[in-house]
Design a protein around this motif. Sequence first.
Motif, PDB file in Angstrom:
ATOM      1  N   LEU A 128       0.861  -1.175   0.000  1.00 13.21           N
ATOM      2  CA  LEU A 128       0.000   0.000   0.000  1.00 13.21           C
ATOM      3  C   LEU A 128       0.899   1.227   0.000  1.00 13.21           C
ATOM      4  O   LEU A 128       1.845   1.319   0.793  1.00 13.21           O
ATOM      5  CB  LEU A 128      -0.888  -0.008   1.248  1.00 13.21           C
ATOM      6  N   LEU A 129       0.600   2.153  -0.890  1.00 13.14           N
ATOM      7  CA  LEU A 129       1.360   3.400  -0.972  1.00 13.14           C
ATOM      8  C   LEU A 129       0.369   4.554  -0.989  1.00 13.14           C
ATOM      9  O   LEU A 129      -0.538   4.582  -1.818  1.00 13.14           O
ATOM     10  CB  LEU A 129       2.222   3.425  -2.233  1.00 13.14           C
ATOM     11  N   TRP A 130       0.543   5.479  -0.058  1.00 15.14           N
ATOM     12  CA  TRP A 130      -0.358   6.620  -0.006  1.00 15.14           C
ATOM     13  C   TRP A 130       0.412   7.872   0.405  1.00 15.14           C
ATOM     14  O   TRP A 130       1.503   7.794   0.952  1.00 15.14           O
ATOM     15  CB  TRP A 130      -1.535   6.356   0.923  1.00 15.14           C
ATOM     16  N   HIS A 131      -0.197   9.012   0.095  1.00 14.16           N
ATOM     17  CA  HIS A 131       0.521  10.277   0.239  1.00 14.16           C
ATOM     18  C   HIS A 131      -0.390  11.336   0.841  1.00 14.16           C
ATOM     19  O   HIS A 131      -1.582  11.396   0.538  1.00 14.16           O
ATOM     20  CB  HIS A 131       1.013  10.743  -1.147  1.00 14.16           C
ATOM     21  N   ILE A 132       0.175  12.167   1.697  1.00 14.14           N
ATOM     22  CA  ILE A 132      -0.523  13.340   2.234  1.00 14.14           C
ATOM     23  C   ILE A 132       0.050  14.568   1.536  1.00 14.14           C
ATOM     24  O   ILE A 132       1.223  14.908   1.723  1.00 14.14           O
ATOM     25  CB  ILE A 132      -0.352  13.466   3.758  1.00 14.14           C
ATOM     26  N   ASP A 133      -0.757  15.196   0.710  1.00 15.24           N
ATOM     27  CA  ASP A 133      -0.346  16.434   0.042  1.00 15.24           C
ATOM     28  C   ASP A 133      -0.732  17.588   0.954  1.00 15.24           C
ATOM     29  O   ASP A 133      -1.873  18.061   0.947  1.00 15.24           O
ATOM     30  CB  ASP A 133      -1.044  16.542  -1.318  1.00 15.24           C
ATOM     31  N   LEU A 134       0.218  18.022   1.763  1.00 18.30           N
ATOM     32  CA  LEU A 134      -0.032  19.026   2.801  1.00 18.30           C
ATOM     33  C   LEU A 134       0.538  20.368   2.365  1.00 18.30           C
ATOM     34  O   LEU A 134       1.722  20.479   2.042  1.00 18.30           O
ATOM     35  CB  LEU A 134       0.617  18.580   4.112  1.00 18.30           C
ATOM     36  N   LYS A 135      -0.317  21.380   2.346  1.00 14.80           N
ATOM     37  CA  LYS A 135       0.112  22.733   1.994  1.00 14.80           C
ATOM     38  C   LYS A 135      -0.008  23.606   3.244  1.00 14.80           C
ATOM     39  O   LYS A 135      -1.100  23.777   3.787  1.00 14.80           O
ATOM     40  CB  LYS A 135      -0.746  23.295   0.856  1.00 14.80           C
ATOM     41  N   LEU A 136       1.130  24.142   3.662  1.00 11.71           N
ATOM     42  CA  LEU A 136       1.194  24.941   4.874  1.00 11.71           C
ATOM     43  C   LEU A 136       1.560  26.379   4.554  1.00 11.71           C
ATOM     44  O   LEU A 136       2.163  26.682   3.520  1.00 11.71           O
ATOM     45  CB  LEU A 136       2.241  24.358   5.839  1.00 11.71           C
ATOM     46  N   ASP A 137       1.195  27.266   5.452  1.00 10.54           N
ATOM     47  CA  ASP A 137       1.579  28.668   5.358  1.00 10.54           C
ATOM     48  C   ASP A 137       3.105  28.782   5.397  1.00 10.54           C
ATOM     49  O   ASP A 137       3.768  27.982   6.076  1.00 10.54           O
ATOM     50  CB  ASP A 137       0.958  29.437   6.531  1.00 10.54           C
ATOM     51  N   PRO A 138       3.680  29.728   4.658  1.00  8.74           N
ATOM     52  CA  PRO A 138       5.152  29.864   4.661  1.00  8.74           C
ATOM     53  C   PRO A 138       5.751  30.033   6.055  1.00  8.74           C
ATOM     54  O   PRO A 138       6.910  29.675   6.282  1.00  8.74           O
ATOM     55  CB  PRO A 138       5.395  31.110   3.802  1.00  8.74           C
ATOM     56  N   ASP A 139       4.984  30.580   6.990  1.00  7.68           N
ATOM     57  CA  ASP A 139       5.505  30.793   8.342  1.00  7.68           C
ATOM     58  C   ASP A 139       5.314  29.578   9.242  1.00  7.68           C
ATOM     59  O   ASP A 139       5.691  29.615  10.422  1.00  7.68           O
ATOM     60  CB  ASP A 139       4.814  32.003   8.983  1.00  7.68           C
ATOM     61  N   ALA A 140       4.745  28.498   8.715  1.00  4.51           N
ATOM     62  CA  ALA A 140       4.469  27.323   9.531  1.00  4.51           C
ATOM     63  C   ALA A 140       5.760  26.591   9.889  1.00  4.51           C
ATOM     64  O   ALA A 140       6.749  26.623   9.150  1.00  4.51           O
ATOM     65  CB  ALA A 140       3.518  26.385   8.797  1.00  4.51           C
ATOM     66  N   ASP A 141       5.725  25.916  11.022  1.00  3.85           N
ATOM     67  CA  ASP A 141       6.836  25.074  11.453  1.00  3.85           C
ATOM     68  C   ASP A 141       6.575  23.669  10.915  1.00  3.85           C
ATOM     69  O   ASP A 141       5.773  22.910  11.467  1.00  3.85           O
ATOM     70  CB  ASP A 141       6.911  25.069  12.986  1.00  3.85           C
TER      71      ASP A 141
END
Length: 759
Positions: free
Chosen positions: A290-303
């Motif tokens: 099983l292969l899966w992915h989280i495409d996470l987009k964060l604010d530039p200031d995020a840690d």
Amino acid sequence: MPDTTRHLTLANGLQLTLRHAPRLKRSAAALRVHAGSHDAPSAWPGLAHFLEHLFFLGTTRFPLEDGLMRHVQALGGQVNASTRERTTDFFFEVPPTALAGGLERLCQMLAEPDLGIERQCREREVIHAEFIAWSRNPQAQQQFALLQSVAGNHPLSAFHAGNRYSLGLRNVAFQQALSGFHQRFYQGGQITLSLCGPQPLDELEQLGRQYAAIFEKGALVPQASPPALAANTPLLFAHQGLPAGAEQALELLVANLGDNRAGSWLDALERRGWLKGCKVEKLYAFAGQLLWHIDLKLDPDADTDEALKLLYGWFDFIRQTDPGQFNSAFGRLQQRRERNATALELARRDSAGQPFAALDKQALGALKALLEQLPRHAYGQWQLPAAEPLLIDELPTVQTAELPPALAMSDLLPPSRQYAALYLRWHVPSALRQPLRGVLERALHPLQSRCEQTCVQLQFSASGEYWQLRCAGHPAAVVRATGQALALMQAPSNWQSSPPEAPALIPIRALINQLTDAVLGNHPAATPPCTLDQALLDGAWQHSHWHGLALGFDASAVQALGAVLQGCPGQGAVPTPANLWSGQRWHHAEVPGSENALLLFCPLPAEQQASGRLLAQLLQGPVYQRLRVELQLGYAVFSTFRQVEGIGGLLFGVQSPHASQAEILDHLRKLLGQGVTLDIGARQALAEQFDEPAMANADVAEWAWQTHLATQPGNLLALQRSILMTRQADLDGLLSDLLSTDCAWLCLANSAAPDASWH
């Protein structure tokens, strides 16, 4: 009444799955072949995908003009196919009376295809056009790059789409491989066929036995086990050796990862102001992998490191929590999904062996194994979110309230459908409406994510001086979601964050998104610089005027809706139809992508729209045949009838890697100049599509809304009669009008106008 199902194995080895769902308006078939791109010879990348394309080019018994695609499209249905790594799927949805005709064509084209070399040569160019578009698509390239991070010898890291150079048509070995692949895998033992509709199970079984018998008898061919996977990125997760039920287990995990209510991982990111977008996608599943992915987009200031720690902490919380608690909530969610699913969605789930249901004992075991392979990190404070109110079927308890006069009610959708739709539209003259729109989009985004999870469609859009909110789904959920949406739109909590990022689109889709603005004649206007705040939003609402339409609500739901709409901002008004322009207009849209794309919209006056619908239906086949098959302009070619802002008309679309916009337009002009011949059967079939019991609930709602915007009577029976009264002379006259120099054409393209005749 719950669905009833039946599972059979036919004499030729084919697995037949049947579903009787009385609530459905349509029927569907989904046929899965247990072989895909990874099962094709490595010497010929794209062979499996190429074969999928060839099936649709017609056979001796059902030539292209009477094949599955034309047959289904003429009935207003849906048809498509998909080649995956280890499976190939073919599926369609039609009115129940047309299921037999579609099924016969589907089975016949797969069992006895015409693999003539001339059609192979033509279709390879279409495959190559797809390849060029794929190679220029940022999202496709990002995913391809992502797959390169798995072990290098795994077929996932190889090229499988096919192009002009990988498909050696003149090579004897290629032709042997092509026919051998078909003979080996397109036989009974390799196929699962699912039929779904309102018909009794016995009737569905008779159809399945009759038409699926055409496949040769065979056994399931063992598929080679792949080498090990390896993931080297923090948000790409690779699993090995998982037991059966892993895909269903991942579905539960994805549902929890997508939950943004209090106590969840997404909520933790939201509260920190970091989250801009999140999409969880299964990339591959086969043989315990099983292969899966989280495409996470964060604010530039995020840690970013902190966000990952929180994710792994959420995994740890799920791992340590009684799975029964998650599974119970997941079961309620799956029940809602099953009740809201179309015939096509149900048939495809059945063919894949993934019913809408809570995890059984086997899948719960797979969930445990999956969680054990995820990163461990005890971090963060977590809690199980409370029960989702949008899944409650009972209406909220409210005081009796009358509907505002600005809201019109339509009786086109009977309340027995358990599907309601609400449209609210505001005219906002404020010069700050564009930046304020961004604030509202951001405020609504978390609620929209919850709605998407629970089968409620909540859409906020803006065109010109208008804002629009659409909410559709179970009536009780629509009432609750609308109340929450109106509260958020009047008092957003975060004024600093930007709206969620829009996904990158291929040029033709980007043009479709701009069509409404182009029809209204809107051009981006400069916004005066200022700092947005609540006072500015209050002022915009104070000077706005609204109207709306509701349908599918019973008397109790109407009362609940009336209470919610007491808080609707703005002043009540009545719809004002958009003006139909004169002459030919060219709208140059700046959209990403290097391929040439053009939309041609030909609006029609109200008295010609019935004949216009028939003309669009009769043009579908010739447009596809001429532009895609014969001229090979590109793979993105379509023609249809479309209503935009209450204005109905013919819409043509083409995206091409080599033909210019002017050349595309010239081809369309010449095609229209050839005329059409009235087809009595097509006229009857088109009229039957506009009978409410035959229309998808969402299509009924959208048609009612468009006629409301046009201030025309919402009478489906009158439309049917007008279609049936259309004569050859009407079609000829309409084409003559369309080709005249003063016809109100709109060209929306990613280039400037070719000459001064367009303004």
